[in-house]
Design a protein around this motif. Structure first.
Motif, short mmCIF file in Angstrom:
data_model
loop_
_atom_site.label_atom_id
_atom_site.label_comp_id
_atom_site.label_asym_id
_atom_site.label_seq_id
_atom_site.Cartn_x
_atom_site.Cartn_y
_atom_site.Cartn_z
N ASN A 290 0.59 -1.04 -0.13
CA ASN A 290 0.24 -0.20 0.15
C ASN A 290 0.93 1.62 -0.14
O ASN A 290 0.84 2.45 -0.71
CB ASN A 290 -1.08 0.23 0.65
CG ASN A 290 -1.67 0.98 0.84
OD1 ASN A 290 -1.62 1.94 1.50
ND2 ASN A 290 -2.98 1.01 0.48
N TRP A 343 -8.98 -3.29 -2.48
CA TRP A 343 -8.39 -4.79 -2.31
C TRP A 343 -7.53 -5.75 -1.29
O TRP A 343 -8.01 -5.50 -0.08
CB TRP A 343 -6.79 -4.55 -3.05
CG TRP A 343 -5.96 -3.72 -2.63
CD1 TRP A 343 -6.43 -2.24 -2.44
CD2 TRP A 343 -4.71 -3.63 -0.93
NE1 TRP A 343 -4.96 -1.64 -1.65
CE2 TRP A 343 -4.83 -2.68 -0.89
CE3 TRP A 343 -4.57 -5.19 -0.67
CZ2 TRP A 343 -3.36 -3.12 -0.39
CZ3 TRP A 343 -3.77 -5.60 -0.25
CH2 TRP A 343 -3.11 -4.03 0.48
N GLU A 375 7.29 5.24 11.25
CA GLU A 375 6.62 6.01 10.93
C GLU A 375 6.68 7.72 11.39
O GLU A 375 6.19 7.12 11.98
CB GLU A 375 6.20 6.12 9.27
CG GLU A 375 5.27 6.73 8.23
CD GLU A 375 4.21 6.24 7.24
OE1 GLU A 375 3.61 5.54 8.05
OE2 GLU A 375 3.57 7.19 7.03
N PHE A 380 -1.48 7.14 8.31
CA PHE A 380 -2.06 5.92 9.50
C PHE A 380 0.06 5.51 10.05
O PHE A 380 -0.53 4.18 10.00
CB PHE A 380 -1.59 5.19 7.77
CG PHE A 380 -3.31 5.13 6.90
CD1 PHE A 380 -4.47 6.14 7.91
CD2 PHE A 380 -3.24 5.18 5.75
CE1 PHE A 380 -5.30 6.46 7.06
CE2 PHE A 380 -4.40 6.00 5.15
CZ PHE A 380 -5.46 6.68 5.71
N ASP A 409 9.30 -3.06 2.80
CA ASP A 409 8.14 -2.45 1.89
C ASP A 409 6.10 -2.88 3.03
O ASP A 409 5.74 -2.29 3.23
CB ASP A 409 8.13 -2.91 0.50
CG ASP A 409 8.61 -1.57 0.09
OD1 ASP A 409 9.01 -0.69 0.40
OD2 ASP A 409 8.75 -1.87 -1.34
N HIS A 410 6.62 -4.12 3.25
CA HIS A 410 6.02 -4.74 3.83
C HIS A 410 5.46 -4.28 5.56
O HIS A 410 4.87 -5.38 6.05
CB HIS A 410 5.62 -5.90 3.85
CG HIS A 410 4.52 -6.12 2.44
ND1 HIS A 410 4.18 -6.11 2.12
CD2 HIS A 410 5.49 -7.22 1.81
CE1 HIS A 410 3.34 -6.46 1.09
NE2 HIS A 410 4.20 -7.18 0.25
N GLY A 423 -7.40 -3.06 6.72
CA GLY A 423 -6.13 -2.79 6.53
C GLY A 423 -5.36 -1.51 7.07
O GLY A 423 -3.98 -2.27 7.70
N VAL A 424 -5.63 -0.80 7.07
CA VAL A 424 -5.01 0.84 7.32
C VAL A 424 -5.00 0.58 8.89
O VAL A 424 -3.86 1.52 9.21
CB VAL A 424 -5.91 1.69 7.19
CG1 VAL A 424 -7.56 1.62 7.98
CG2 VAL A 424 -5.51 2.87 7.88
N TRP A 429 6.10 -1.35 10.38
CA TRP A 429 7.29 -0.95 11.47
C TRP A 429 7.06 -0.10 12.40
O TRP A 429 7.25 1.14 12.40
CB TRP A 429 7.80 0.48 10.30
CG TRP A 429 7.14 0.21 8.95
CD1 TRP A 429 8.27 -0.71 7.93
CD2 TRP A 429 6.99 0.85 8.18
NE1 TRP A 429 8.71 -0.57 6.33
CE2 TRP A 429 7.25 0.59 6.52
CE3 TRP A 429 6.62 2.14 7.93
CZ2 TRP A 429 6.81 0.14 5.70
CZ3 TRP A 429 5.37 2.28 6.61
CH2 TRP A 429 5.68 1.45 4.97
#
Ligand SMILES: Nc1nc2c(c(=O)[nH]1)N[C@H]1C(S)=C(S)[C@@H](COP(=O)(O)O)O[C@H]1N2
Ligand SMILES: [Mo]
Length: 438
Positions: A290, A343, A375, A380, A409-410, A423-424, A429
């Protein structure tokens, strides 16, 4: 009324009514020429067939949409918009079972919503002469009806436009997507309920007026109707009603085929050509990313050797590195990650149970858990989980997916994965989890 006699309205209301009558006679050029809409297929029966499809389909789209709002846990102020005043629905705890709950509700919302677009367009085409009716209003009731129709048509076109732009990641509107889509939905819901209440009997009557099979084959116009949908001077038919319905239905089906793979996965994903993230990407395979680490400002160094997980709760603070996490009991669960944009992807996740981490922090039965990412400043970069979402035996701080270490990335080195959670809120991380008693 005999000629020369004053019109009843004119004597009671005087000047405004005379002005209105004058307006009636001065029809703007091109407007209200019922002769401009001459398809012999238009009529209450065809309109009612479109209506019955929407009457079944739209409530599913509406309910799954509102469920998505609830799934974001508005109780923690993390649904969008956070404060909806009196439009607030009763709070309830979003369940963790069945694990595919959000995958199905949100997949339905997006895919059915898209598939109904050709049906909506067909229905609008079938009633278009009414839009150009002149005079625009004859009575208070008619003014009310037209305002309702404006909110109904405007509402659904707005919801379609904002929804489509959002799943295409095109944030071209000058307002927040969630805010617009949420309030727009309520405008539409209100108008939809009013419209259905008023029109339902007529819809049933029209559908009963003729045999379905005969109407399909027949290209001849229906008998004149009070709404003026049936043209006064019809042209010869260029297709049958079956053709019109096949066009709208086939269009909807095609859209469904080109998008459904994003939620169903497997081979269907390869034909999900209309789904920007959900389709098959050569580099990501069937596991879309995402937001990449680069986009989130996460460097390999920050997620590397020096990374520590901080756990707090029960008056204790615990710091764990990756090796310490791997030394704790590992649990594996097959769970979907399902995004609000429709998705989803089912993966086999391995990691430490959240409830074990809660116990390690001295808060074995927390009321909630606040999760923070490495992050910063992302929309998010944090999420709050409900008590049941921490307690579920399949709720993990995942270190691995499909038997391999998480990629950067995941969410490497560790990310949240909770059954049925949008999902959000599966934060990537992860840097800190605060287990809260209240
Ligand atoms: N830190 C952080 N975590 C995040 C996000 C993000 O932007 N930042 N995006 C979320 C969203 S919207 C989704 S759908 C999932 C997608 O996970 P994936 O990129 O591993 O497929 O991650 C979630 N976790
Ligand atoms: Mo998402």
């Amino acid at each position: 009324m005999r000629p020369g006699e004053p019109r009843p309205g004119a004597t009671r209301y005087g000047a405004p009514v005379r002005l209105w009558r004058a307006l009636e006679r001065r029809r703007p050029p091109g407007l209200g020429r019922s002769r401009a809409w001459r398809s012999p297929l238009r009529g209450p029966w065809l309109t009612s067939v479109f209506a019955v499809v929407l009457l079944v389909g739209l409530p599913i789209v509406i309910i799954t949409g509102l469920l998505s709002y609830a799934a974001y846990s508005p109780r923690f102020g993390q649904a969008f918009p956070p404060d909806v005043g009196w439009l607030r629905l009763p709070y309830f705890e979003w369940p963790t079972r069945p694990v595919w709950l959000y995958q199905v509700t949100q997949g339905l919302h997006v895919i059915l919503g898209l598939a109904l677009v050709p049906v909506v367009l067909g229905k609008l085409w079938s009633v278009v002469p009414k839009l150009f009716a002149w005079p625009p209003a004859r009575s208070v009731a008619q003014v009310l009806e037209r305002v309702t129709l404006l909110l109904l048509v405007g509402g659904i076109l707005f919801e379609i436009a904002t929804g489509v732009l959002n799943i295409q990641y095109a944030y071209v509107f000058g307002f927040g997507f969630y805010e617009g889509h949420y309030y727009g939905a309520w405008v539409f819901i209100g108008a939809f309920i009013a419209h259905v209440t008023v029109k339902l009997p007529r819809m049933v009557r029209s559908l009963r007026s003729r045999a379905f099979r005969d109407a399909l084959r027949d290209g001849r116009p229906e008998p004149p109707d009070p709404d003026g949908l049936v043209p006064a001077a019809p042209r010869p038919a260029t297709m049958t009603r079956r053709g019109v319905l096949a066009l709208a239905g086939g269009g909807g089906l095609l859209i469904a085929v080109l998008t459904a793979g994003q939620a169903i996965g497997g081979a269907a994903r390869r034909v999900a050509l209309l789904a920007p993230r959900g389709g098959y990407a050569p580099e990501a395979g069937e596991f879309p990313v995402n937001r990449t680490a680069a986009a989130a400002g996460i460097t390999a160094a920050a997620a590397g050797e020096g990374w520590r997980l901080v756990l707090t709760g029960g008056g204790r603070t615990v710091e764990l590195d990756r090796a310490a996490l791997l030394a704790l009991p590992q649990h594996t669960a097959e769970l979907p990650i399902a995004c609000v944009e429709g998705w989803s992807a089912v993966r086999t996740w391995t990691g430490v149970r959240l409830r074990d981490l809660a116990a390690a922090a001295g808060a074995p039965e927390p009321a909630s858990a606040y999760v923070r990412s490495l992050e910063r400043y992302g929309a998010f970069d944090h999420a709050t989980l409900q008590a049941n979402q921490v307690a579920d035996p399949d709720s993990l701080l995942a270190l691995r997916a499909d038997g391999a270490d998480l990629t950067l990335d995941h969410g490497s080195p560790a990310r949240v994965i909770v059954p049925a959670l949008p999902g959000v809120h599966n934060t990537k991380w992860v840097r800190l989890i605060e287990f809260r008693e209240r």
